[in-house]
Design a protein around this motif. Structure first.
Motif, PDB file in Angstrom:
ATOM      1  N   LEU A 101      -5.895  -1.360   6.866  1.00  0.00           N
ATOM      2  CA  LEU A 101      -4.734  -0.550   6.511  1.00  0.00           C
ATOM      3  C   LEU A 101      -4.239   0.116   7.782  1.00  0.00           C
ATOM      4  CD1 LEU A 101      -6.080   1.233   3.296  1.00  0.00           C
ATOM      5  CD2 LEU A 101      -4.747  -0.884   3.447  1.00  0.00           C
TER       6      LEU A 101
ATOM      7  N   ILE B  38      -0.322  -2.952   5.368  1.00  0.00           N
ATOM      8  CA  ILE B  38      -1.533  -3.768   5.461  1.00  0.00           C
ATOM      9  C   ILE B  38      -1.329  -4.740   6.612  1.00  0.00           C
ATOM     10  CG2 ILE B  38      -3.050  -5.406   4.306  1.00  0.00           C
ATOM     11  CD1 ILE B  38      -2.091  -4.192   1.629  1.00  0.00           C
TER      12      ILE B  38
ATOM     13  N   SER C  81       0.789   5.813   0.026  1.00  0.00           N
ATOM     14  CA  SER C  81      -0.050   6.970   0.291  1.00  0.00           C
ATOM     15  C   SER C  81       0.777   8.244   0.251  1.00  0.00           C
ATOM     16  CB  SER C  81      -0.720   6.849   1.652  1.00  0.00           C
ATOM     17  OG  SER C  81      -1.488   7.996   1.934  1.00  0.00           O
TER      18      SER C  81
ATOM     19  N   VAL D  27      -4.872   6.986  -1.023  1.00  0.00           N
ATOM     20  CA  VAL D  27      -4.244   5.686  -0.792  1.00  0.00           C
ATOM     21  C   VAL D  27      -4.268   4.875  -2.082  1.00  0.00           C
ATOM     22  CG1 VAL D  27      -4.382   3.532   0.533  1.00  0.00           C
ATOM     23  CG2 VAL D  27      -4.976   5.707   1.629  1.00  0.00           C
TER      24      VAL D  27
ATOM     25  N   LEU E 293      -3.400   0.868  -3.465  1.00  0.00           N
ATOM     26  CA  LEU E 293      -3.004  -0.515  -3.243  1.00  0.00           C
ATOM     27  C   LEU E 293      -2.099  -0.924  -4.400  1.00  0.00           C
ATOM     28  CD1 LEU E 293      -6.456  -1.999  -2.204  1.00  0.00           C
ATOM     29  CD2 LEU E 293      -4.587  -1.265  -0.703  1.00  0.00           C
TER      30      LEU E 293
ATOM     31  N   VAL F  54       0.858  -1.181   0.000  1.00  0.00           N
ATOM     32  CA  VAL F  54       0.000   0.000   0.000  1.00  0.00           C
ATOM     33  C   VAL F  54       0.896   1.234   0.000  1.00  0.00           C
ATOM     34  CG1 VAL F  54      -0.240  -0.012   2.520  1.00  0.00           C
ATOM     35  CG2 VAL F  54      -1.950   1.150   1.147  1.00  0.00           C
TER      36      VAL F  54
END
Length: 148
Positions: free
Chosen positions: A110, A75, A67, A127, A129, A65
């Protein structure tokens, strides 16, 4: 117009999330009901939740993940060990065709650590994935007190 052309034309009218027959390179999982639980000002860790659905004909694998709003997104999965709830990295998450993964309080979620900006209720966290093949699935996660 033959039936194949008619079917292809009808598929083009459907939203991307409804097109099940897309090729693996074109098909991405779909993020539903994304949200981040609000936390007191200065909190160093927030939690994010979503439902990830795979409308594709092939499995997809989530491996990470990313951001723009957190310095250390991960995760995690909550597990019980000896009567105590603990968080562990979830590792590789395979999502079969037509399947879904639920990121929920008390389970898969998350872990959004080291916020890079203050996030209050009503703000939106960005965010992505990361899939095993290098593609990314982006969504905006509203900051809320409770699940939508």
């Amino acid at each position: 117009m033959n039936a194949r052309h008619l079917f292809a034309g009808l598929l083009a009218l459907l939203p991307a999330s409804a097109a099940v027959a897309a090729t693996p390179a074109d098909c991405l999982p779909v993020v539903g009901s994304p949200w981040v639980r609000s936390a007191p000002p200065g909190a160093k860790t927030l939690a994010g939740y979503l439902v990830l659905r795979n409308p594709c004909e092939a499995p997809v694998v989530v491996v990470d993940v990313e951001s723009l709003d957190f310095g250390m997104p991960m995760i995690h999965r909550t597990v019980e060990e000896g009567g105590v709830s603990r968080m562990r990295e979830a590792g590789r998450l395979e999502l079969p065709p037509g399947g879904e993964l639920r990121f929920e309080p008390g389970g898969l979620h998350l872990m959004l650590m080291r916020p890079l900006r203050p996030l209050a209720e009503g703000d939106v966290a960005r965010v992505r994935l990361v899939l095993e093949d290098g593609r990314r699935v982006f969504a905006e996660y509203p900051v809320r007190r409770e699940a939508p």
